[in-house]
Design a protein around this motif. Sequence first.
Motif, PDB file in Angstrom:
ATOM      1  N   LEU A  95       0.835  -1.210   0.000  1.00 28.54           N
ATOM      2  CA  LEU A  95       0.000   0.000   0.000  1.00 28.54           C
ATOM      3  C   LEU A  95       0.871   1.261   0.000  1.00 28.54           C
ATOM      4  O   LEU A  95       0.593   2.211  -0.737  1.00 28.54           O
ATOM      5  N   ARG A  96       1.961   1.243   0.795  1.00 30.33           N
ATOM      6  CA  ARG A  96       2.849   2.413   0.827  1.00 30.33           C
ATOM      7  C   ARG A  96       3.505   2.615  -0.541  1.00 30.33           C
ATOM      8  O   ARG A  96       3.684   3.742  -0.995  1.00 30.33           O
ATOM      9  N   ARG A 105      -4.464   2.671  15.897  1.00 32.06           N
ATOM     10  CA  ARG A 105      -4.064   1.398  15.277  1.00 32.06           C
ATOM     11  C   ARG A 105      -4.154   0.244  16.286  1.00 32.06           C
ATOM     12  O   ARG A 105      -4.526  -0.866  15.932  1.00 32.06           O
ATOM     13  N   GLN A 161     -10.913 -11.374   5.714  1.00 36.30           N
ATOM     14  CA  GLN A 161      -9.663 -11.529   4.944  1.00 36.30           C
ATOM     15  C   GLN A 161      -9.121 -12.954   5.103  1.00 36.30           C
ATOM     16  O   GLN A 161      -8.611 -13.553   4.154  1.00 36.30           O
ATOM     17  N   MET A 204      -5.148   4.862   5.952  1.00 37.21           N
ATOM     18  CA  MET A 204      -3.888   4.633   6.658  1.00 37.21           C
ATOM     19  C   MET A 204      -3.512   5.828   7.526  1.00 37.21           C
ATOM     20  O   MET A 204      -3.056   5.666   8.647  1.00 37.21           O
ATOM     21  N   GLY A 207       1.076  -8.848   7.933  1.00 37.82           N
ATOM     22  CA  GLY A 207       0.068  -7.775   7.930  1.00 37.82           C
ATOM     23  C   GLY A 207      -1.200  -8.176   7.203  1.00 37.82           C
ATOM     24  O   GLY A 207      -2.089  -7.351   6.994  1.00 37.82           O
ATOM     25  N   PHE A 208      -1.311  -9.412   6.812  1.00 36.94           N
ATOM     26  CA  PHE A 208      -2.495  -9.973   6.167  1.00 36.94           C
ATOM     27  C   PHE A 208      -2.611 -11.432   6.600  1.00 36.94           C
ATOM     28  O   PHE A 208      -1.591 -12.129   6.572  1.00 36.94           O
TER      29      PHE A 208
HETATM   30  P1  AMP Z   1       1.514  -2.125   8.413  1.00 33.78           P
HETATM   31  O1  AMP Z   1       2.660  -1.647   7.616  1.00 33.78           O
HETATM   32  O2  AMP Z   1       1.276  -3.593   8.286  1.00 33.78           O
HETATM   33  O3  AMP Z   1       1.562  -1.671   9.850  1.00 33.78           O
HETATM   34  O4  AMP Z   1       0.201  -1.449   7.770  1.00 33.78           O
HETATM   35  C1  AMP Z   1       0.068  -0.037   7.737  1.00 33.78           C
HETATM   36  C2  AMP Z   1      -1.379   0.304   7.429  1.00 33.78           C
HETATM   37  O5  AMP Z   1      -1.744  -0.222   6.151  1.00 33.78           O
HETATM   38  C3  AMP Z   1      -2.428  -0.244   8.387  1.00 33.78           C
HETATM   39  O6  AMP Z   1      -2.590   0.561   9.554  1.00 33.78           O
HETATM   40  C4  AMP Z   1      -3.670  -0.243   7.502  1.00 33.78           C
HETATM   41  O7  AMP Z   1      -4.198   1.060   7.350  1.00 33.78           O
HETATM   42  C5  AMP Z   1      -3.095  -0.658   6.143  1.00 33.78           C
HETATM   43  N1  AMP Z   1      -3.114  -2.127   5.986  1.00 33.78           N
HETATM   44  C6  AMP Z   1      -2.038  -2.951   5.854  1.00 33.78           C
HETATM   45  N2  AMP Z   1      -2.425  -4.221   5.725  1.00 33.78           N
HETATM   46  C7  AMP Z   1      -3.771  -4.224   5.776  1.00 33.78           C
HETATM   47  C8  AMP Z   1      -4.758  -5.248   5.724  1.00 33.78           C
HETATM   48  N3  AMP Z   1      -4.431  -6.539   5.597  1.00 33.78           N
HETATM   49  N4  AMP Z   1      -6.065  -4.860   5.806  1.00 33.78           N
HETATM   50  C9  AMP Z   1      -6.415  -3.581   5.915  1.00 33.78           C
HETATM   51  N5  AMP Z   1      -5.535  -2.570   5.990  1.00 33.78           N
HETATM   52  C10 AMP Z   1      -4.215  -2.874   5.925  1.00 33.78           C
END
Ligand code: AMP
Length: 214
Positions: free
Chosen positions: A35-36, A172, A92, A53, A85-86
């Motif tokens: 996503l980033r 978060r 999901q 985010m 993260g998934f």
């Molecule tokens: P992370 O880098 O895994 O801490 O993810 C950063 C942000 O990306 C999270 O706080 C969510 O906003 C979004 N994000 C990442 N993975 C998911 C996911 N599996 N489902 C929904 N949002 C996600």
Amino acid sequence: MILIVLGPPGSGKGTQAKRLTAEKGWPQLSTGDMLRSAIAQGTKLGLEAKTFMDRGELVPDSVVIGLIQDRIRQPDCGSGFILDGFPRTVPQAKALDLALEASGKKLDKVVLFEIKDEELVRRLSGRRTCDVCGQMFHVEFGPIPKPQPCERYPVCNVVQRSDDKPEVITKRLQVYHQQTAPVAGYYKNTGKLKTINAAESPDKVQESLNKALA
Ligand code: AMP
């Protein structure tokens, strides 16, 4: 090996996933990183995801499920991968079951990283990342967060992730307890779930993770 590293933000899932990738060669599939990267490229998906985010909320299931469905079909995922993260919600997790079944694959292990919220706040608020190479720093635990040469790039650009700001961290963690913690319950009766103490040093956590995978 198809592995899920499950746990709250700041529990060290990403760090351990990177170590496993270096050791075993299984790619790290981090939806946060995907996503980033979409945000950095200014894609429509990235713009949509950014609003969620920045508030510390989850991006809609349909968006991240689509990303993972595409990613696990890539050739480098043929001999396994690490999901970091998934899944972050029970829908999901159910979608992952279907996607794996459709591609003739099977989930091997889910490792839950357990750690208290107070420690997570300390870790997340001091966390810094290089937005050029992804290297992680910590203002308290090191290495020292200042521009410095790294293995691949002449100079790191060390920044604080916008969602590592105090008010977003609180949100978060709330989201984790409400929406992601139930995912551990989803896997509880599969015999695939292992829990490790993530409050230890990265080396100790790596040891526990390796034991959980043995
Ligand atoms: P992370 O880098 O895994 O801490 O993810 C950063 C942000 O990306 C999270 O706080 C969510 O906003 C979004 N994000 C990442 N993975 C998911 C996911 N599996 N489902 C929904 N949002 C996600």
